[in-house]
Design a protein around this motif. Structure first.
Motif, mmCIF file in Angstrom:
data_model
loop_
_atom_site.group_PDB
_atom_site.id
_atom_site.type_symbol
_atom_site.label_atom_id
_atom_site.label_comp_id
_atom_site.label_asym_id
_atom_site.label_seq_id
_atom_site.Cartn_x
_atom_site.Cartn_y
_atom_site.Cartn_z
ATOM 1 N N TRP A 94 9.133 -3.634 1.139
ATOM 2 C CA TRP A 94 9.241 -4.243 -0.193
ATOM 3 C C TRP A 94 10.383 -5.268 -0.231
ATOM 4 O O TRP A 94 10.212 -6.377 -0.731
ATOM 5 C CB TRP A 94 9.471 -3.152 -1.244
ATOM 6 N N THR A 95 11.519 -4.892 0.333
ATOM 7 C CA THR A 95 12.677 -5.798 0.331
ATOM 8 C C THR A 95 12.412 -7.039 1.173
ATOM 9 O O THR A 95 12.705 -8.168 0.748
ATOM 10 C CB THR A 95 13.922 -5.066 0.869
ATOM 11 N N VAL A 96 11.841 -6.849 2.358
ATOM 12 C CA VAL A 96 11.544 -7.989 3.237
ATOM 13 C C VAL A 96 10.538 -8.923 2.569
ATOM 14 O O VAL A 96 10.710 -10.148 2.581
ATOM 15 C CB VAL A 96 11.009 -7.499 4.601
ATOM 16 N N CYS A 97 9.495 -8.355 1.972
ATOM 17 C CA CYS A 97 8.480 -9.183 1.302
ATOM 18 C C CYS A 97 9.075 -9.940 0.122
ATOM 19 O O CYS A 97 8.764 -11.116 -0.101
ATOM 20 C CB CYS A 97 7.316 -8.314 0.835
ATOM 21 N N LEU A 98 9.939 -9.284 -0.637
ATOM 22 C CA LEU A 98 10.590 -9.936 -1.773
ATOM 23 C C LEU A 98 11.412 -11.134 -1.308
ATOM 24 O O LEU A 98 11.326 -12.229 -1.882
ATOM 25 C CB LEU A 98 11.484 -8.935 -2.510
ATOM 26 N N VAL A 99 12.189 -10.943 -0.255
ATOM 27 C CA VAL A 99 13.031 -12.028 0.264
ATOM 28 C C VAL A 99 12.166 -13.177 0.785
ATOM 29 O O VAL A 99 12.435 -14.351 0.511
ATOM 30 C CB VAL A 99 13.972 -11.497 1.370
ATOM 31 N N ASN A 127 0.851 -1.194 0.000
ATOM 32 C CA ASN A 127 0.000 0.000 0.000
ATOM 33 C C ASN A 127 0.887 1.243 0.000
ATOM 34 O O ASN A 127 1.159 1.843 1.038
ATOM 35 C CB ASN A 127 -0.915 -0.012 1.225
ATOM 36 N N TRP A 128 1.341 1.630 -1.195
ATOM 37 C CA TRP A 128 2.262 2.747 -1.308
ATOM 38 C C TRP A 128 1.528 4.081 -1.141
ATOM 39 O O TRP A 128 0.397 4.229 -1.614
ATOM 40 C CB TRP A 128 2.953 2.728 -2.676
ATOM 41 N N PRO A 129 2.156 5.051 -0.514
ATOM 42 C CA PRO A 129 1.529 6.378 -0.403
ATOM 43 C C PRO A 129 1.458 7.046 -1.772
ATOM 44 O O PRO A 129 2.309 6.806 -2.642
ATOM 45 C CB PRO A 129 2.475 7.141 0.542
ATOM 46 N N ALA A 130 0.451 7.875 -1.967
ATOM 47 C CA ALA A 130 0.280 8.578 -3.241
ATOM 48 C C ALA A 130 1.518 9.418 -3.557
ATOM 49 O O ALA A 130 2.060 10.102 -2.684
ATOM 50 C CB ALA A 130 -0.953 9.470 -3.177
ATOM 51 N N GLY A 131 1.970 9.329 -4.793
ATOM 52 C CA GLY A 131 3.115 10.126 -5.227
ATOM 53 C C GLY A 131 4.457 9.608 -4.749
ATOM 54 O O GLY A 131 5.465 10.330 -4.847
ATOM 55 N N SER A 132 4.515 8.373 -4.246
ATOM 56 C CA SER A 132 5.775 7.819 -3.742
ATOM 57 C C SER A 132 6.819 7.714 -4.853
ATOM 58 O O SER A 132 6.599 7.064 -5.879
ATOM 59 C CB SER A 132 5.525 6.432 -3.144
ATOM 60 N N VAL A 133 7.953 8.345 -4.643
ATOM 61 C CA VAL A 133 9.049 8.283 -5.614
ATOM 62 C C VAL A 133 9.625 6.867 -5.668
ATOM 63 O O VAL A 133 9.932 6.344 -6.744
ATOM 64 C CB VAL A 133 10.146 9.300 -5.249
ATOM 65 N N ALA A 134 9.769 6.247 -4.501
ATOM 66 C CA ALA A 134 10.308 4.884 -4.452
ATOM 67 C C ALA A 134 9.436 3.925 -5.252
ATOM 68 O O ALA A 134 9.943 3.065 -5.988
ATOM 69 C CB ALA A 134 10.420 4.413 -3.001
ATOM 70 N N HIS A 135 8.112 4.061 -5.109
ATOM 71 C CA HIS A 135 7.194 3.194 -5.850
ATOM 72 C C HIS A 135 7.332 3.422 -7.348
ATOM 73 O O HIS A 135 7.358 2.460 -8.133
ATOM 74 C CB HIS A 135 5.758 3.472 -5.410
ATOM 75 N N ILE A 173 -0.147 -4.072 3.878
ATOM 76 C CA ILE A 173 1.283 -3.890 4.136
ATOM 77 C C ILE A 173 1.703 -2.509 3.644
ATOM 78 O O ILE A 173 1.475 -2.169 2.476
ATOM 79 C CB ILE A 173 2.121 -4.971 3.419
ATOM 80 N N PRO A 174 2.306 -1.691 4.509
ATOM 81 C CA PRO A 174 2.714 -0.343 4.087
ATOM 82 C C PRO A 174 3.751 -0.397 2.977
ATOM 83 O O PRO A 174 4.605 -1.296 2.939
ATOM 84 C CB PRO A 174 3.318 0.267 5.361
ATOM 85 N N GLY A 175 3.667 0.566 2.089
ATOM 86 C CA GLY A 175 4.612 0.617 0.980
ATOM 87 C C GLY A 175 5.831 1.457 1.291
ATOM 88 O O GLY A 175 5.758 2.676 1.389
ATOM 89 N N ASN A 176 6.967 0.820 1.484
ATOM 90 C CA ASN A 176 8.255 1.501 1.590
ATOM 91 C C ASN A 176 9.341 0.500 1.219
ATOM 92 O O ASN A 176 9.078 -0.695 1.056
ATOM 93 C CB ASN A 176 8.479 2.096 2.991
ATOM 94 N N MET A 177 10.564 0.966 1.071
ATOM 95 C CA MET A 177 11.645 0.110 0.577
ATOM 96 C C MET A 177 11.935 -1.047 1.529
ATOM 97 O O MET A 177 12.260 -2.154 1.085
ATOM 98 C CB MET A 177 12.918 0.934 0.356
#
Length: 359
Positions: free
Chosen positions: A327-332, A52-60, A320-324
């Motif tokens: 994202w990394t933990v979920c990917l692993v 769930n990435w925040p609106a306008g997230s550069v990382a996303h 799940i909150p959207g941040n790096m």
């Protein structure tokens, strides 16, 4: 996405590129392509992590630019290996192996998902966008649509599409046997830029859009020696051009997103061919593991994506909150669960595991 060549055969050396087109070369294991499979599956899984990435997230936005449309990497490898292994091509045997390694696991893994979709009427969004009245269709028609278009699970749209390439394999092989016909790549690339990605379950449109990628992989395999010599001479161009187009895609107007995305992914295929060839002896062990299991990971990973998302929501009552970090933990976690599941399946089922999980 072709069947892996046995690891016991000779490896193409980074110091001595193979002579393209010879029967002897056709039988060799190509280490950099094997490793490319491991890299490509990281792209695929990375693109499917649901947060769930925040609106306008550069990382996303950056992650989307890098990982979305990773189908291009997978299809490029498939075309490359199709040409590489085509010396003793026999259509009937080819289709039989594709049924065993691709269609059979697709059918077996699809069955419970399709039953769930039809019984619960849990229809995904992109199906409803194309067919707002889908819920009123008879059960058998819904099931048939799911099966023929791979619309029942996010990643499975790819299988009906690539099955069309399996069916036209003799035509593709004819192009390779008469290399002057590779000029067809020019109109095919133009076609890909005009006929852009559609709804995932629009099988025919997606097959038309991605055909240039598959043929480009064949082309790069046929002329592997020439390309590696070129890339060695112009390493800066091969390295910087895809990065430049990727950066351009970040800043360009949204209407140019799809053609630029297609372009930089195609260029990254050339990028990875060169750098995985140059750095082959430095590849970590886990890339080999992912490469060996890549097709199986493609089949099963999304089950764990959905499980992880559902489990988090059950415990914390939010997405799940959207941040790096997340994202990394979920990917692993998704990668590890996929690998362990496939290793268990191979241990329990032996050689028959390919009929269930594709590897």
């Amino acid at each position: 996405m072709e069947k892996q060549v046995p690891l016991t055969t000779a490896t193409v050396s980074a110091a001595a590129p193979p002579v393209a087109g010879t029967a002897k070369t056709q039988k060799k294991f190509i280490g950099y392509i094997h490793n490319f499979r491991g890299v490509a599956i990281i792209y695929v899984v990375g693109a499917h992590i649901l947060l769930n990435w925040p609106a306008g997230s550069v990382a996303h936005r950056v992650l989307d630019l890098i990982f979305q449309n990773s189908t291009i990497l997978f299809l490029f490898i498939a075309g490359y290996l199709f040409q590489h292994l085509s010396a003793k091509f026999e259509y009937g045997d080819y289709l039989k192996k594709k049924f065993q390694n691709v269609i059979c696991p697709y059918l077996l893994l699809s069955l419970p998902v399709i039953v769930y979709r039809v019984v619960t009427q849990d229809i995904n969004g992109f199906t409803l966008e194309d067919h707002p009245d889908f819920g009123s269709w008879p059960a058998w028609e819904q099931a048939g649509y799911y099966l023929l278009h791979g619309a029942h699970l996010q990643q499975l749209w790819f299988i009906p599409m690539i099955a069309l390439y399996y069916l036209i394999a003799p035509v593709l092989l004819y192009i390779d046997r008469k290399p002057v016909l590779y000029y067809v790549l020019i109109p095919l690339i133009v076609l890909s830029l005009v006929v852009q990605r559609s709804t995932l379950s629009d099988t025919l449109t997606m097959a038309v859009h991605f055909l240039s990628v598959y043929v480009f992989g064949m082309f790069m395999s046929r002329y592997k020696e020439q390309y590696l010599a070129f890339a060695r001479k112009y390493a800066a161009l091969v390295t910087l051009l895809p990065l430049a187009v990727l950066a351009l895609n970040y800043f360009a107007d949204q209407r140019f997103y799809d053609p630029l995305d297609y372009t930089h992914k195609m260029l990254f295929c050339c990028f990875y061919i060169y750098w995985l060839w140059r750095l082959e002896k430095y590849m970590p062990r886990f890339i080999d593991v992912l490469a060996v299991l890549s097709f199986g990971i493609y089949f099963v990973h999304y089950f764990f994506v959905l499980f992880l998302r559902g489990a988090y929501q059950k415990v914390f009552h939010e997405q799940i909150p959207g941040n790096m970090l997340y994202w990394t933990v979920c990917l692993v976690i998704v990668m590890l669960l996929s690998v362990w599941t496939l290793q268990l399946a191979r241990r329990v089922l032996g050689g028959k595991s390919k009929y269930l999980v594709g590897c």
